[in-house]
Design an enzyme around this catalytic site. Structure first.
Site, PDB file in Angstrom:
ATOM      1  N   HIS A  27      39.669  33.594  23.949  1.00 44.12           N
ATOM      2  CA  HIS A  27      40.205  33.308  25.282  1.00 44.12           C
ATOM      3  C   HIS A  27      39.356  33.925  26.386  1.00 44.12           C
ATOM      4  CE1 HIS A  27      44.015  33.432  28.099  1.00 44.12           C
ATOM      5  NE2 HIS A  27      42.933  32.994  28.719  1.00 44.12           N
ATOM      6  N   GLU A  31      49.442  33.580  35.460  1.00 39.73           N
ATOM      7  CA  GLU A  31      49.435  34.812  34.676  1.00 39.73           C
ATOM      8  C   GLU A  31      49.885  36.018  35.500  1.00 39.73           C
ATOM      9  OE1 GLU A  31      45.545  34.986  32.866  1.00 39.73           O
ATOM     10  OE2 GLU A  31      46.173  33.652  31.257  1.00 39.73           O
ATOM     11  N   HIS A  60      36.270  34.713  31.666  1.00 36.84           N
ATOM     12  CA  HIS A  60      35.853  34.136  30.386  1.00 36.84           C
ATOM     13  C   HIS A  60      34.352  34.350  30.155  1.00 36.84           C
ATOM     14  CE1 HIS A  60      39.318  31.081  31.331  1.00 36.84           C
ATOM     15  NE2 HIS A  60      39.787  32.252  30.914  1.00 36.84           N
ATOM     16  N   HIS A 112      40.784  39.003  35.060  1.00 34.85           N
ATOM     17  CA  HIS A 112      40.703  38.225  33.822  1.00 34.85           C
ATOM     18  C   HIS A 112      39.657  37.138  34.014  1.00 34.85           C
ATOM     19  CE1 HIS A 112      41.397  35.637  30.503  1.00 34.85           C
ATOM     20  NE2 HIS A 112      41.977  34.687  31.234  1.00 34.85           N
TER      21      HIS A 112
END
Length: 268
Positions: free
Chosen positions: A213, A118, A143, A141
């Protein structure tokens, strides 16, 4: 010899990434190789680093990002685990240099660890941040379980519905996450569409929720970005726990929220 040796500023940045990586794993937010961290470390780069030869071939970013000319980043490696990065950051991440064409990068230290898949999304965000004169250096990023769970419910995907709910669960949430939570409908992970949608939301928010996501956050450093996600997810957990106890939590009233806004001089 490591690029971090005798460079306390750079070493501190990487140590913070390692610390946050450990927190993400401990919280259950970073299964297998899930999640990514990218930090702009250009301010800690000296002439010796600039003269370092590459240890990889030039690799395409996928975008031309003119604001990143001369920039350096520490990036988590692709297929690397956060729990391993927490212990061995320079074996599970790398320092990269953006080339003068602003469309390619090369790895310069410590090991030829390919950055996260990413990376284009992260670098596009950093290009945007520099372009708007932001002092934000870190992107995270991950989760977070409760926030991702909420993203499976359509009503929380409406603009600012989740923000209002999360702010109301505990006073600190609005104080520490005053811009709230941006919402991004499902996009293919690692896609240009996801990057573009994230940049658009970052005009109004520091933290965005990617439907089904995860979460993407930016801030002045990696710890501050983590803190925002942590606070928002704590509110989500309080809400879900109340629901599990069999009742709908009242949340703070509009009047109490306005009082918070005035008392702490928060954005309206």
């Amino acid at each position: 010899m490591s690029i971090l040796d005798n460079r306390p500023g750079l070493a501190h940045e990487v140590e913070q990434v390692a610390e946050v990586a450990g927190y993400l794993w401990q919280k259950g937010w970073a299964e297998r190789n899930g999640g990514n961290i990218t930090v702009n470390v250009t301010e800690h780069v000296d002439d010796a680093i600039r003269a370092m030869p590459a240890i990889s071939e030039p690799r395409p970013i996928g975008f031309t990002l003119p604001n990143l000319k001369g920039c350096y980043f520490y990036c988590k490696g692709t297929n690397k685990r956060m729990r391993d990065l927490a212990r061995w950051p320079m074996e599970n991440g790398s320092v990269i240099r953006i080339l003068d064409d602003c469309a390619h990068y090369e790895i310069i230290a410590d090991n030829p660890v390919a950055p996260t898949s990413e990376l284009p999304s992260h670098l596009a965000v950093h290009n945007y941040l520099i372009g708007k004169g932001s002092n934000y250096k870190a992107s995270v990023h991950t989760h977070p379980i409760e926030l991702v769970a909420m993203s499976h419910c359509k009503k929380y995907l409406e603009k600012d519905v989740a923000t209002r709910l999360l702010w109301s669960m505990i006073p600190e949430t609005k104080a520490f996450c005053p811009r709230g939570l941006g919402i991004i409908p499902y996009k293919l992970p690692s896609s240009n569409d996801l990057a573009e949608a994230t940049i658009k939301e970052l005009g109004d928010y520091d933290v965005t929720l990617w439907e089904k996501h995860g979460v993407f956050a930016v801030d002045t450093d990696v710890m501050a970005a983590f803190d925002q996600i942590d606070v928002l997810n704590k509110s989500a957990l309080i809400y879900i726990q109340a629901k599990n106890m069999g009742f709908e939590p009242d949340g703070m009233s509009d009047e109490q929220m306005r009082e918070m806004t005035v008392a702490f001089n928060l954005p309206k």
